[in-house]
Enzyme design. Structure first.
Site, PDB file in Angstrom:
ATOM      1  N   SER A   1      14.553 -48.081 -31.680  1.00 43.49           N
ATOM      2  CA  SER A   1      13.176 -48.114 -31.196  1.00 43.49           C
ATOM      3  C   SER A   1      12.383 -49.153 -31.979  1.00 43.49           C
ATOM      4  CB  SER A   1      12.499 -46.765 -31.406  1.00 43.49           C
ATOM      5  OG  SER A   1      13.213 -45.748 -30.764  1.00 43.49           O
TER       6      SER A   1
ATOM      7  N   GLU B   1       7.623 -49.895 -35.371  1.00 42.94           N
ATOM      8  CA  GLU B   1       8.383 -49.027 -36.271  1.00 42.94           C
ATOM      9  C   GLU B   1       9.239 -49.872 -37.214  1.00 42.94           C
ATOM     10  OE1 GLU B   1      12.238 -46.694 -35.892  1.00 42.94           O
ATOM     11  OE2 GLU B   1      10.874 -45.629 -34.565  1.00 42.94           O
TER      12      GLU B   1
ATOM     13  N   ARG C   1       8.102 -40.523 -38.336  1.00 51.94           N
ATOM     14  CA  ARG C   1       8.561 -41.853 -38.785  1.00 51.94           C
ATOM     15  C   ARG C   1       7.732 -42.358 -39.979  1.00 51.94           C
ATOM     16  NH1 ARG C   1      11.842 -40.530 -35.301  1.00 51.94           N
ATOM     17  NH2 ARG C   1      12.936 -41.957 -33.903  1.00 51.94           N
TER      18      ARG C   1
HETATM   19  N1  EPU Z   1      11.221 -43.541 -20.819  1.00 48.74           N
HETATM   20  C1  EPU Z   1      10.778 -44.500 -19.928  1.00 48.74           C
HETATM   21  N2  EPU Z   1      11.423 -45.703 -19.872  1.00 48.74           N
HETATM   22  C2  EPU Z   1      12.499 -45.973 -20.648  1.00 48.74           C
HETATM   23  C3  EPU Z   1      12.985 -44.987 -21.533  1.00 48.74           C
HETATM   24  C4  EPU Z   1      12.311 -43.782 -21.612  1.00 48.74           C
HETATM   25  O1  EPU Z   1       9.820 -44.296 -19.188  1.00 48.74           O
HETATM   26  O2  EPU Z   1      13.015 -47.105 -20.556  1.00 48.74           O
HETATM   27  C5  EPU Z   1      10.477 -42.270 -20.910  1.00 48.74           C
HETATM   28  C6  EPU Z   1      11.104 -41.151 -20.096  1.00 48.74           C
HETATM   29  O3  EPU Z   1      10.083 -40.399 -19.532  1.00 48.74           O
HETATM   30  C7  EPU Z   1      11.816 -40.322 -21.163  1.00 48.74           C
HETATM   31  C8  EPU Z   1      10.890 -40.497 -22.337  1.00 48.74           C
HETATM   32  O4  EPU Z   1      10.435 -41.839 -22.245  1.00 48.74           O
HETATM   33  O5  EPU Z   1      11.921 -39.003 -20.779  1.00 48.74           O
HETATM   34  C9  EPU Z   1      11.543 -40.259 -23.681  1.00 48.74           C
HETATM   35  O6  EPU Z   1      12.684 -41.105 -23.784  1.00 48.74           O
HETATM   36  P1  EPU Z   1      13.826 -40.810 -24.864  1.00 48.74           P
HETATM   37  O7  EPU Z   1      14.285 -39.389 -24.782  1.00 48.74           O
HETATM   38  O8  EPU Z   1      14.850 -41.881 -24.734  1.00 48.74           O
HETATM   39  O9  EPU Z   1      13.092 -40.899 -26.263  1.00 48.74           O
HETATM   40  P2  EPU Z   1      12.021 -41.937 -26.869  1.00 48.74           P
HETATM   41  O10 EPU Z   1      10.755 -41.212 -27.083  1.00 48.74           O
HETATM   42  O11 EPU Z   1      11.968 -43.189 -26.095  1.00 48.74           O
HETATM   43  C10 EPU Z   1      12.609 -41.235 -29.335  1.00 48.74           C
HETATM   44  C11 EPU Z   1      12.976 -41.905 -30.624  1.00 48.74           C
HETATM   45  C12 EPU Z   1      14.440 -42.336 -30.583  1.00 48.74           C
HETATM   46  C13 EPU Z   1      15.286 -41.103 -30.382  1.00 48.74           C
HETATM   47  C14 EPU Z   1      14.876 -40.441 -29.055  1.00 48.74           C
HETATM   48  C15 EPU Z   1      15.593 -39.148 -28.796  1.00 48.74           C
HETATM   49  C16 EPU Z   1      10.909 -42.887 -31.413  1.00 48.74           C
HETATM   50  C17 EPU Z   1      10.135 -44.138 -31.658  1.00 48.74           C
HETATM   51  N3  EPU Z   1      12.096 -43.040 -30.850  1.00 48.74           N
HETATM   52  O12 EPU Z   1      12.715 -42.219 -28.306  1.00 48.74           O
HETATM   53  O13 EPU Z   1      14.758 -42.881 -31.843  1.00 48.74           O
HETATM   54  O14 EPU Z   1      16.672 -41.429 -30.340  1.00 48.74           O
HETATM   55  O15 EPU Z   1      13.456 -40.130 -29.112  1.00 48.74           O
HETATM   56  O16 EPU Z   1      15.095 -38.142 -29.621  1.00 48.74           O
HETATM   57  O17 EPU Z   1      10.431 -41.805 -31.741  1.00 48.74           O
HETATM   58  C18 EPU Z   1      14.983 -44.896 -33.109  1.00 48.74           C
HETATM   59  O18 EPU Z   1      14.099 -44.477 -33.837  1.00 48.74           O
HETATM   60  O19 EPU Z   1      15.542 -46.004 -33.328  1.00 48.74           O
HETATM   61  C19 EPU Z   1      15.380 -44.124 -31.938  1.00 48.74           C
HETATM   62  C20 EPU Z   1      16.254 -44.580 -31.061  1.00 48.74           C
END
Ligand code: EPU
Length: 335
Positions: A234, A330, A160
């Site tokens: 995010s 972000e 990012r």
């Molecule tokens: N999780 C929680 N609580 C929640 C949601 C998620 O505990 O409410 C934990 C779970 O363990 C889950 C892990 O977080 O397995 C990862 O969650 P997720 O796959 O939804 O991904 P993220 O790390 O929360 C990132 C990006 C997203 C992108 C997803 C999928 C960042 C800041 N965000 O989210 O990007 O869609 O991975 O690759 O890196 C964005 O930038 O706007 C965005 C949505």
């Protein structure tokens, strides 16, 4: 090109925050951009360049000139090289590429925003980042009016991150991005949830279109649609911790998810930290933390940007107190 005064920005940011810009103009051609930026009336004013407005939080009216970038066009240069103008909608470009038999960005389906903003923060999702398919970009240097080319190395992409968010912040307007897409239909389904959805659908040898459909399904089921509930995806970045900072968290919470990130470092989902700190689904009047994804702050309608910012600060200090981890925002905050 029409200049508006005291113009509402509600329709130009996905949070749907209703602030006003002193001056507002839509730009469809480079010549118009040059014209407006050389106009002595606006020379000294603060300026803000908006694409899809999907990564921005307005905390107050904008006392200056907002330029809405609407440069359009997708050009097939052959050999998988595609030049896309900054004002094209990102997801529209993903669908275009699939329909033409060009692959590599299917995992980035349904990310809100425009193509010109994508390199700013090296958008990424489900195991793929913009830098993986990036060839070069053209950017307008505001101070000199020159057009500069940036290749992958000179953009210094990170998680990012790019030079446009730090050393060149505010110095350039991205005009076009050229991508190097694949013509073979190999897909990347390593990200757990994608293979899970494909398996559930009984798809054993997925095509890029299958992957795109799976990503759209996952995003639609977890992330609020900005057309219905104002949000900016995010809000925080996932923190990257040294093993020594991570150790005490792991000791107290055996279930903490983490992913290796470079040597001696791990990335921890900010969503997990925020959820553990008790914020998931918390609603304060007309704004709050999304009930299905703790990383997403939402405007249920009529919220003020400053309220959402205050919520973000409260989340930051609560996670810091509980886990000793500082969450970086972000989203671009405009005070
Ligand atoms: N999780 C929680 N609580 C929640 C949601 C998620 O505990 O409410 C934990 C779970 O363990 C889950 C892990 O977080 O397995 C990862 O969650 P997720 O796959 O939804 O991904 P993220 O790390 O929360 C990132 C990006 C997203 C992108 C997803 C999928 C960042 C800041 N965000 O989210 O990007 O869609 O991975 O690759 O890196 C964005 O930038 O706007 C965005 C949505």
């Amino acid at each position: 090109m029409q200049l508006h005064e005291n113009h509402s920005l509600a329709a130009y940011n996905t949070f749907g925050i209703d602030v006003k810009a002193d001056f507002f103009v839509k730009v469809q051609h480079l010549s118009e951009l040059k014209l407006i930026l050389s106009n002595p009336l606006y020379l000294r004013l603060p300026k803000l360049f908006l694409g899809g407005g999907s990564n921005i939080l307005f905390c107050s009216d904008f006392k200056g000139l907002v330029v809405h970038l609407e440069l359009k066009g997708i050009e097939d240069l052959g050999d998988g090289l595609i030049k896309v103008q900054a004002g094209e909608n990102w997801h529209h470009f993903v669908l275009w590429s699939l329909s033409k038999g060009y692959f590599g960005i299917e995992n980035l389906s349904l990310i809100p925003g425009n193509v010109g903003a994508a390199p700013m923060q090296n958008i990424g999702a489900y195991g793929v980042e913009l830098k993986d398919v990036f060839e070069h970009l053209e950017a307008y240097h505001i101070a000199t009016g020159e057009i500069h080319n940036f290749d992958c190395a000179s953009c210094r992409f990170g998680y990012r991150e790019s030079v446009f968010k730090n050393i060149h912040k505010g110095a350039y307007v991205i005009l076009s991005v050229t991508f190097k897409l694949r013509c073979n239909a190999n897909v990347d389904t390593d990200y757990g949830i994608i293979s899970e959805v494909l398996n559930n659908r009984g798809i054993l040898t997925p095509t890029p279109k299958d992957v795109s459909d799976a990503v759209i399904f996952i995003r639609e089921s977890k992330l609020p649609d900005p057309k219905e509930i104002g949000n900016s995806g995010s809000f925080f970045k996932n923190p990257v911790l040294s093993l020594s900072d991570f150790e005490p968290i792991k000791k107290n919470h055996a279930d903490v998810p983490f992913y290796p990130s470079g040597t001696g470092q791990v990335k921890v989902p900010a969503a997990w930290l925020i959820e553990k700190a008790g914020w998931k689904g918390k609603r304060i009047g007309n704004y709050g933390v999304h009930e299905k994804q703790a990383l997403v702050l939402v405007n249920y309608g009529g919220a003020k940007g400053s309220d959402i910012y205050k919520l973000a600060l409260d989340i930051q200090s609560s996670v810091e107190n509980q886990f000793g981890v500082h969450l970086n925002m972000e989203v671009n905050i405009i005070h």
